[in-house]
Enzyme design. Structure first.
Site, PDB file in Angstrom:
ATOM      1  N   GLN A 178       8.477   8.280  23.515  1.00  0.00           N
ATOM      2  CA  GLN A 178       8.308   8.825  24.862  1.00  0.00           C
ATOM      3  C   GLN A 178       6.889   9.349  25.040  1.00  0.00           C
ATOM      4  O   GLN A 178       6.574  10.473  24.662  1.00  0.00           O
ATOM      5  CB  GLN A 178       9.323   9.944  25.143  1.00  0.00           C
ATOM      6  CG  GLN A 178       9.289  10.380  26.609  1.00  0.00           C
ATOM      7  CD  GLN A 178      10.367  11.375  26.951  1.00  0.00           C
ATOM      8  OE1 GLN A 178      11.246  11.672  26.153  1.00  0.00           O
ATOM      9  NE2 GLN A 178      10.309  11.914  28.159  1.00  0.00           N
ATOM     10  N   PHE A 179       6.048   8.535  25.651  1.00  0.00           N
ATOM     11  CA  PHE A 179       4.646   8.912  25.811  1.00  0.00           C
ATOM     12  C   PHE A 179       4.471  10.057  26.784  1.00  0.00           C
ATOM     13  O   PHE A 179       3.457  10.768  26.761  1.00  0.00           O
ATOM     14  CB  PHE A 179       3.805   7.702  26.243  1.00  0.00           C
ATOM     15  CG  PHE A 179       3.976   7.306  27.689  1.00  0.00           C
ATOM     16  CD1 PHE A 179       3.112   7.790  28.658  1.00  0.00           C
ATOM     17  CD2 PHE A 179       5.009   6.460  28.081  1.00  0.00           C
ATOM     18  CE1 PHE A 179       3.256   7.428  29.985  1.00  0.00           C
ATOM     19  CE2 PHE A 179       5.162   6.086  29.394  1.00  0.00           C
ATOM     20  CZ  PHE A 179       4.297   6.577  30.361  1.00  0.00           C
ATOM     21  N   THR A 180       5.449  10.299  27.678  1.00  0.00           N
ATOM     22  CA  THR A 180       5.301  11.375  28.654  1.00  0.00           C
ATOM     23  C   THR A 180       5.285  12.758  28.010  1.00  0.00           C
ATOM     24  O   THR A 180       4.943  13.742  28.676  1.00  0.00           O
ATOM     25  CB  THR A 180       6.430  11.318  29.709  1.00  0.00           C
ATOM     26  OG1 THR A 180       7.696  11.434  29.054  1.00  0.00           O
ATOM     27  CG2 THR A 180       6.374  10.007  30.478  1.00  0.00           C
TER      28      THR A 180
END
Length: 362
Positions: A78-80
């Site tokens: 999850q890059f967020t």
């Protein structure tokens, strides 16, 4: 590298309504990677996840790790997690790693979890996924780690127990013998828990805990412990790589000092392994300085050895060593060979082996 860990009764990840990965009891871990992340970050966090004690024991206390409850992990990228929301209302993701690098880190992290003996299910990196879970507690934890890069290590002042010499196993043996001598059956304690208490806290804190639990006179227990420890500790050996690092410090024009709460027994052990000659300054309990984290003894060594504070490091295995270094105005290295120390005291560098320390020497 950043992780969000949720303790779950179950979790699953779907892609196009098809289940890609599913677990029952364990962790759902969201993984965010940065360009600066490498194998050091991967190994540190994988080991931390494997040993994090956030499951309840029979007394309802968070005291068990995921392996002790036969749990599994569902790992989802999850890059967020690396979003920057400080300015405006639209998040930016410049802190997130390049996709190719982030994928490599994510996959390496999953491999490292497996090497730590964990069962791992995964999502698909970069895919549009739906995640369902039942968070038990609820219990959610955030872990961040980025290894600091420091340079210019010239001089080193070393703690002894758990830093230069691996004395803790012999201290634990002495502790168990003292409990037995004071009427406590070995079915009522285990050496691994005693080791963790000593490493994470201190010998003194361990004595207080176990004497209170088993209604033992503290002074009597301390006498028993010291009687056994005197012989047991003489069996201790240096950690792998100690000689090479001490020699490298000298070879690059630096000096080594010893700062220990132990008496001359520490110097005897150094001499037994032909290491004493690699030191030019010594402080033991016989000199009656105030105990760390008070910097009195460290300042004495620095002044007596004529060391430059800006290139001198205090190296030890507990927060009080780090605090002593800060109080004396020198840089610090926390030596944590088993990734166990939770309250680190903001050291300049965390090392898990002497090979890592050797890379800091000019």
């Amino acid at each position: 590298m950043k992780l969000v860990i949720q303790r779950v009764n179950w979790a699953e990840v779907k892609i196009n309504d098809q289940v890609r990965g599913a677990i029952k009891k364990g962790y759902l871990i969201l993984v965010g990677a940065q360009d600066s992340d490498g194998q050091d970050e991967v190994d540190h966090l994988a080991h931390k996840v494997a040993h994090l004690r956030i499951f309840e024991d029979e007394n309802g206390k968070m005291n068990l790790n995921i392996k002790q409850v036969s749990g599994s992990i569902l790992s989802v990228s999850q890059f967020t997690l690396l979003a920057d929301t400080k300015k405006g209302n639209r998040p930016t993701f410049t802190g997130a790693g390049d996709p190719d690098h982030a994928k490599k880190i994510y996959e390496s992290f999953n491999d490292a979890l497996k090497k730590n003996g964990l069962k791992v299910e995964t999502g698909v990196f970069g895919a549009d996924m739906d995640v369902d879970l039942e968070n038990h507690g609820p219990s959610t934890f955030i872990l961040n780690y980025q290894k600091r890069k420091i340079i210019d290590m010239v001089n080193a002042i070393w703690d002894f127990d758990g830093t230069l010499f691996n004395t803790y196993p012999y201290m634990v043996t002495s502790f168990c013998k003292a409990l037995d001598e004071n009427g406590v059956s070995d079915v009522n304690f285990d050496s691994e828990s005693i080791y963790e208490d000593m490493r994470i806290h201190s010998l003194g804190a361990s004595e207080t805990k176990y004497c209170a639990s088993f209604n033992i006179n503290r002074d009597q227990f301390s006498r028993s412990y010291k009687q056994f420890e005197r012989d047991e500790v003489m069996l201790a050996k240096p950690f792998v790589g100690v000689r090479a690092v001490l020699s490298n410090v000298i070879g690059t024009g630096g000096s080594n000092g010893l700062l220990t709460h132990r008496d001359d027994q520490a110097i005897t052990l150094l001499n037994d392994f032909d290491l004493k000659k690699l030191f030019t300054g010594f402080v033991t309990s016989k000199q009656s300085f105030k105990r760390k984290p008070n910097p009195e003894s460290l300042n004495y060594l620095i002044n007596n050895m004529d060391l430059n504070r800006s290139s001198t490091f205090m190296i030890g295995d507990r927060q009080l060593d780090v605090d002593a270094g800060h109080n004396a105005g020198v840089k610090t290295i926390l030596f944590d060979p088993d990734y166990m120390i939770e309250d680190q005291g903001d050291p300049d560098y965390v090392a898990h082996s002497f090979d890592e320390i050797s890379k800091l020497i000019e």
